[in-house]
Motif scaffolding. Structure first.
Motif, PDB file in Angstrom:
ATOM      1  N   GLU A   1       0.889  -1.166   0.000  1.00 45.36           N
ATOM      2  CA  GLU A   1       0.000   0.000   0.000  1.00 45.36           C
ATOM      3  C   GLU A   1       0.920   1.206   0.000  1.00 45.36           C
ATOM      4  OE1 GLU A   1      -3.581   0.418   2.683  1.00 45.36           O
ATOM      5  OE2 GLU A   1      -2.435   2.171   3.331  1.00 45.36           O
ATOM      6  N   SER A   2       0.822   2.005  -1.056  1.00 41.45           N
ATOM      7  CA  SER A   2       1.744   3.118  -1.221  1.00 41.45           C
ATOM      8  C   SER A   2       1.209   4.373  -0.541  1.00 41.45           C
ATOM      9  CB  SER A   2       1.954   3.377  -2.715  1.00 41.45           C
ATOM     10  OG  SER A   2       2.840   4.453  -2.893  1.00 41.45           O
ATOM     11  N   LEU A   3       2.131   5.263  -0.164  1.00 37.16           N
ATOM     12  CA  LEU A   3       1.733   6.580   0.325  1.00 37.16           C
ATOM     13  C   LEU A   3       1.013   7.357  -0.768  1.00 37.16           C
ATOM     14  CD1 LEU A   3       5.106   7.490   2.069  1.00 37.16           C
ATOM     15  CD2 LEU A   3       2.905   7.225   3.237  1.00 37.16           C
ATOM     16  N   VAL A   4       1.334   6.996  -2.032  1.00 35.87           N
ATOM     17  CA  VAL A   4       0.755   7.686  -3.188  1.00 35.87           C
ATOM     18  C   VAL A   4      -0.084   6.682  -3.963  1.00 35.87           C
ATOM     19  CG1 VAL A   4       1.312   8.894  -5.337  1.00 35.87           C
ATOM     20  CG2 VAL A   4       2.664   9.318  -3.278  1.00 35.87           C
ATOM     21  N   ARG A   5      -1.400   6.895  -3.949  1.00 35.04           N
ATOM     22  CA  ARG A   5      -2.308   5.893  -4.495  1.00 35.04           C
ATOM     23  C   ARG A   5      -2.240   5.788  -6.027  1.00 35.04           C
ATOM     24  NH1 ARG A   5      -8.640   5.682  -2.765  1.00 35.04           N
ATOM     25  NH2 ARG A   5      -9.278   3.998  -4.129  1.00 35.04           N
ATOM     26  N   SER A   6      -2.054   6.920  -6.688  1.00 38.53           N
ATOM     27  CA  SER A   6      -2.087   6.932  -8.155  1.00 38.53           C
ATOM     28  C   SER A   6      -0.767   6.419  -8.739  1.00 38.53           C
ATOM     29  CB  SER A   6      -2.346   8.372  -8.631  1.00 38.53           C
ATOM     30  OG  SER A   6      -1.819   8.570  -9.919  1.00 38.53           O
ATOM     31  N   SER A   7      -0.854   5.449  -9.650  1.00 43.27           N
ATOM     32  CA  SER A   7       0.381   4.924 -10.244  1.00 43.27           C
ATOM     33  C   SER A   7       1.042   5.977 -11.141  1.00 43.27           C
ATOM     34  CB  SER A   7       0.118   3.625 -11.014  1.00 43.27           C
ATOM     35  OG  SER A   7      -0.827   3.837 -12.016  1.00 43.27           O
ATOM     36  N   GLU A   8       0.235   6.853 -11.761  1.00 43.91           N
ATOM     37  CA  GLU A   8       0.824   7.922 -12.587  1.00 43.91           C
ATOM     38  C   GLU A   8       1.621   8.896 -11.705  1.00 43.91           C
ATOM     39  OE1 GLU A   8      -2.369   7.025 -12.848  1.00 43.91           O
ATOM     40  OE2 GLU A   8      -2.464   6.226 -14.896  1.00 43.91           O
ATOM     41  N   HIS A   9       1.076   9.243 -10.562  1.00 42.45           N
ATOM     42  CA  HIS A   9       1.794  10.144  -9.652  1.00 42.45           C
ATOM     43  C   HIS A   9       3.071   9.480  -9.118  1.00 42.45           C
ATOM     44  CE1 HIS A   9      -2.070  12.660  -8.677  1.00 42.45           C
ATOM     45  NE2 HIS A   9      -1.597  12.874  -9.879  1.00 42.45           N
ATOM     46  N   ARG A  10       2.968   8.191  -8.804  1.00 45.00           N
ATOM     47  CA  ARG A  10       4.180   7.476  -8.341  1.00 45.00           C
ATOM     48  C   ARG A  10       5.260   7.482  -9.416  1.00 45.00           C
ATOM     49  NH1 ARG A  10       0.616   3.725  -6.389  1.00 45.00           N
ATOM     50  NH2 ARG A  10       1.119   2.238  -8.039  1.00 45.00           N
ATOM     51  N   ALA A  11       4.841   7.282 -10.671  1.00 39.42           N
ATOM     52  CA  ALA A  11       5.815   7.246 -11.774  1.00 39.42           C
ATOM     53  C   ALA A  11       6.482   8.617 -11.940  1.00 39.42           C
ATOM     54  CB  ALA A  11       5.125   6.816 -13.070  1.00 39.42           C
ATOM     55  N   THR A  12       5.690   9.683 -11.814  1.00 43.11           N
ATOM     56  CA  THR A  12       6.253  11.043 -11.935  1.00 43.11           C
ATOM     57  C   THR A  12       7.251  11.313 -10.806  1.00 43.11           C
ATOM     58  OG1 THR A  12       4.246  11.839 -12.996  1.00 43.11           O
ATOM     59  CG2 THR A  12       5.643  13.503 -11.970  1.00 43.11           C
ATOM     60  N   LEU A  13       6.869  10.946  -9.583  1.00 36.90           N
ATOM     61  CA  LEU A  13       7.765  11.158  -8.436  1.00 36.90           C
ATOM     62  C   LEU A  13       9.049  10.335  -8.587  1.00 36.90           C
ATOM     63  CD1 LEU A  13       5.138  11.137  -5.555  1.00 36.90           C
ATOM     64  CD2 LEU A  13       6.628  13.057  -6.172  1.00 36.90           C
ATOM     65  N   PHE A  14       8.898   9.133  -9.111  1.00 39.68           N
ATOM     66  CA  PHE A  14      10.061   8.264  -9.300  1.00 39.68           C
ATOM     67  C   PHE A  14      11.028   8.892 -10.311  1.00 39.68           C
ATOM     68  CE2 PHE A  14      12.104   4.658 -11.532  1.00 39.68           C
ATOM     69  CZ  PHE A  14      12.827   4.149 -10.474  1.00 39.68           C
ATOM     70  N   ASP A  15      10.493   9.353 -11.456  1.00 44.52           N
ATOM     71  CA  ASP A  15      11.349   9.980 -12.472  1.00 44.52           C
ATOM     72  C   ASP A  15      12.066  11.206 -11.904  1.00 44.52           C
ATOM     73  OD1 ASP A  15      10.734   8.163 -14.414  1.00 44.52           O
ATOM     74  OD2 ASP A  15       9.199   9.393 -15.382  1.00 44.52           O
TER      75      ASP A  15
ATOM     76  N   ASN B   1       7.177  18.758  -2.186  1.00 44.34           N
ATOM     77  CA  ASN B   1       5.871  19.423  -2.225  1.00 44.34           C
ATOM     78  C   ASN B   1       4.863  18.644  -3.056  1.00 44.34           C
ATOM     79  OD1 ASN B   1       6.600  21.411  -0.448  1.00 44.34           O
ATOM     80  ND2 ASN B   1       7.480  22.711  -2.061  1.00 44.34           N
ATOM     81  N   LEU B   2       5.334  17.989  -4.134  1.00 47.57           N
ATOM     82  CA  LEU B   2       4.445  17.098  -4.889  1.00 47.57           C
ATOM     83  C   LEU B   2       4.020  15.922  -4.015  1.00 47.57           C
ATOM     84  CD1 LEU B   2       6.096  16.915  -8.438  1.00 47.57           C
ATOM     85  CD2 LEU B   2       3.877  17.902  -7.847  1.00 47.57           C
ATOM     86  N   LEU B   3       4.993  15.336  -3.304  1.00 53.36           N
ATOM     87  CA  LEU B   3       4.687  14.196  -2.432  1.00 53.36           C
ATOM     88  C   LEU B   3       3.675  14.603  -1.357  1.00 53.36           C
ATOM     89  CD1 LEU B   3       5.169  11.307  -1.503  1.00 53.36           C
ATOM     90  CD2 LEU B   3       7.261  12.050  -0.353  1.00 53.36           C
ATOM     91  N   ARG B   4       3.877  15.782  -0.791  1.00 57.75           N
ATOM     92  CA  ARG B   4       2.955  16.270   0.231  1.00 57.75           C
ATOM     93  C   ARG B   4       1.530  16.380  -0.331  1.00 57.75           C
ATOM     94  NH1 ARG B   4       5.826  18.888   3.751  1.00 57.75           N
ATOM     95  NH2 ARG B   4       7.042  19.929   2.146  1.00 57.75           N
ATOM     96  N   GLY B   5       1.458  16.864  -1.582  1.00 64.28           N
ATOM     97  CA  GLY B   5       0.150  17.038  -2.201  1.00 64.28           C
ATOM     98  C   GLY B   5      -0.502  15.721  -2.620  1.00 64.28           C
ATOM     99  N   TRP B   6       0.311  14.744  -2.986  1.00 59.82           N
ATOM    100  CA  TRP B   6      -0.237  13.511  -3.562  1.00 59.82           C
ATOM    101  C   TRP B   6      -0.367  12.381  -2.539  1.00 59.82           C
ATOM    102  CZ3 TRP B   6       3.193  13.658  -8.632  1.00 59.82           C
ATOM    103  CH2 TRP B   6       2.614  14.587  -9.516  1.00 59.82           C
ATOM    104  N   ALA B   7       0.295  12.505  -1.398  1.00 63.75           N
ATOM    105  CA  ALA B   7       0.217  11.435  -0.400  1.00 63.75           C
ATOM    106  C   ALA B   7      -1.206  11.381   0.161  1.00 63.75           C
ATOM    107  CB  ALA B   7       1.218  11.676   0.716  1.00 63.75           C
TER     108      ALA B   7
END
Ligand code: NI
Length: 234
Positions: free
Chosen positions: A184-198, A226-232
Motif C-alpha cells: 500500500e503506497s503513500l501515493v495511491r495513483s500509479s501515474e503520480h508514483r511514476a512522476t515522483l520516481f522519475d 511538495n508534490l509528495l505532500r500534495g499527492w500522499a
C-alpha cells in the motif's frame, strides 16, 4: 510503471532461501486466492505460519526497506508480509487481477487487536529460481505498451501496478520458486508514483554531478517533497 530491482538478494542469500524453502511444508495455493482467482490457480504455497516463512519474510522486508530503488518506486506505507510460492511442472496461474483490499495476517494487525486491511497499490514478485533451471513460468503483465513477459535472475524483483491483469505462464520443465507481496503506497495513483520516481531519479543524478548544496538541486528537491505532500493520501 514496471520497476525491476536487480539482485535484491545476493547469490548466497538466494541459496539460503532456496535451501530453507526446500525442506518446508508446502500447501495448495488455492487457499490464498479469492473465489475468482482460485479457479485459475494450481500452484503451491509455503505455510505462512511455519518459522522458516517468518524468518525469510523478515529477511526480505529488511532488504527491501534498505533498498533506495524500492523505496523510491513504491513509496511504501504498508507492506504485506511476503509469501512464497512454487510452480512445479504443469502449474500455472491464469489471467487475474489481485484483490484490491487484503486483510493483514494476524501478527501484522494493530496492537489494539483490530482487523486491519490494506489497499494493494503495487504487486511484487521476487524470483528465487535460476531461470536456466525451468522453462515457462514467465510473469506476463498487461501494460499500456502491450503484454510484458518477465522472467528475472534469482534474487531480482519486479514491481508492477496491482491494477494490472497478469498471469504466470505454465511451467513446462523444472520448478519455479518465488516470493510475492503487495504494497500500500503513500501515493495511491500509479501515474503520480511514476512522476515522483522519475523526478527522484533525476535529482539523484544531478546531485552526483553538482552536489547537494547546489541551489537548483535544492529547489528540485523542494518540488519533489511538495508534490509528495500534495499527492500522499491518508
Ligand atoms: Ni496475482
Amino acid at each position: 510503471m514496471l520497476t525491476i530491482i536487480d539482485a535484491l538478494l545476493s547469490p548466497e542469500e538466494v541459496s539460503q532461501f532456496n535451501h530453507a524453502l526446500a525442506s518446508g511444508p508446502w500447501q495448495e495455493g488455492k487457499i490464498s486466492a479469492g473465489s475468482q482467482a482460485a479457479q485459475v490457480k494450481n500452484n503451491e504455497q509455503f505455510d505462512d505460519a511455519h518459522p522458516v516463512a517468518c524468518e525469510l519474510r523478515n529477511a526480505l522486508l529488511y532488504k527491501l526497506a534498505a533498498h533506495p530503488l524500492f523505496m523510491s518506486s513504491a513509496l511504501p506505507n504498508h507492506i504485506y508480509p511476503p509469501k512464497f510460492n512454487r510452480y512445479s511442472q504443469g502449474a500455472h496461474y491464469g489471467l487475474h487481477v489481485d484483490s484490491a483490499i487484503m486483510p493483514m495476517p494476524y501478527e501484522s494487525r494493530s496492537a489494539h487487536g483490530g482487523t486491519r486491511s490494506m489497499r494493494t497499490d503495487v504487486s511484487a514478485t521476487v524470483f528465487l529460481s535460476d531461470p536456466n533451471t525451468y522453462e515457462g513460468g514467465e510473469l506476463s503483465i498487461e501494460t499500456p505498451f502491450g503484454l510484458q513477459h518477465i522472467k528475472l535472475d534469482a534474487g531480482s524483483v519486479i514491481l508492477y501496478p496491482a491494477s494490472s491483469l497478469h498471469q504466470v505462464n505454465p511451467v513446462t520443465k523444472g520448478c519455479r520458486v518465488a516470493s510475492f507481496f503487495w504494497v500500500e503506497s503513500l501515493v495511491r495513483s500509479s501515474e503520480h508514483r511514476a512522476t515522483l520516481f522519475d523526478l527522484d531519479q533525476s535529482i539523484q543524478a544531478l546531485t552526483l554531478t553538482f552536489g547537494n548544496s547546489n541551489s537548483e538541486v535544492k529547489r528540485l528537491s523542494g518540488v519533489y517533497h511538495n508534490l509528495l505532500r500534495g499527492w500522499a493520501s491518508g
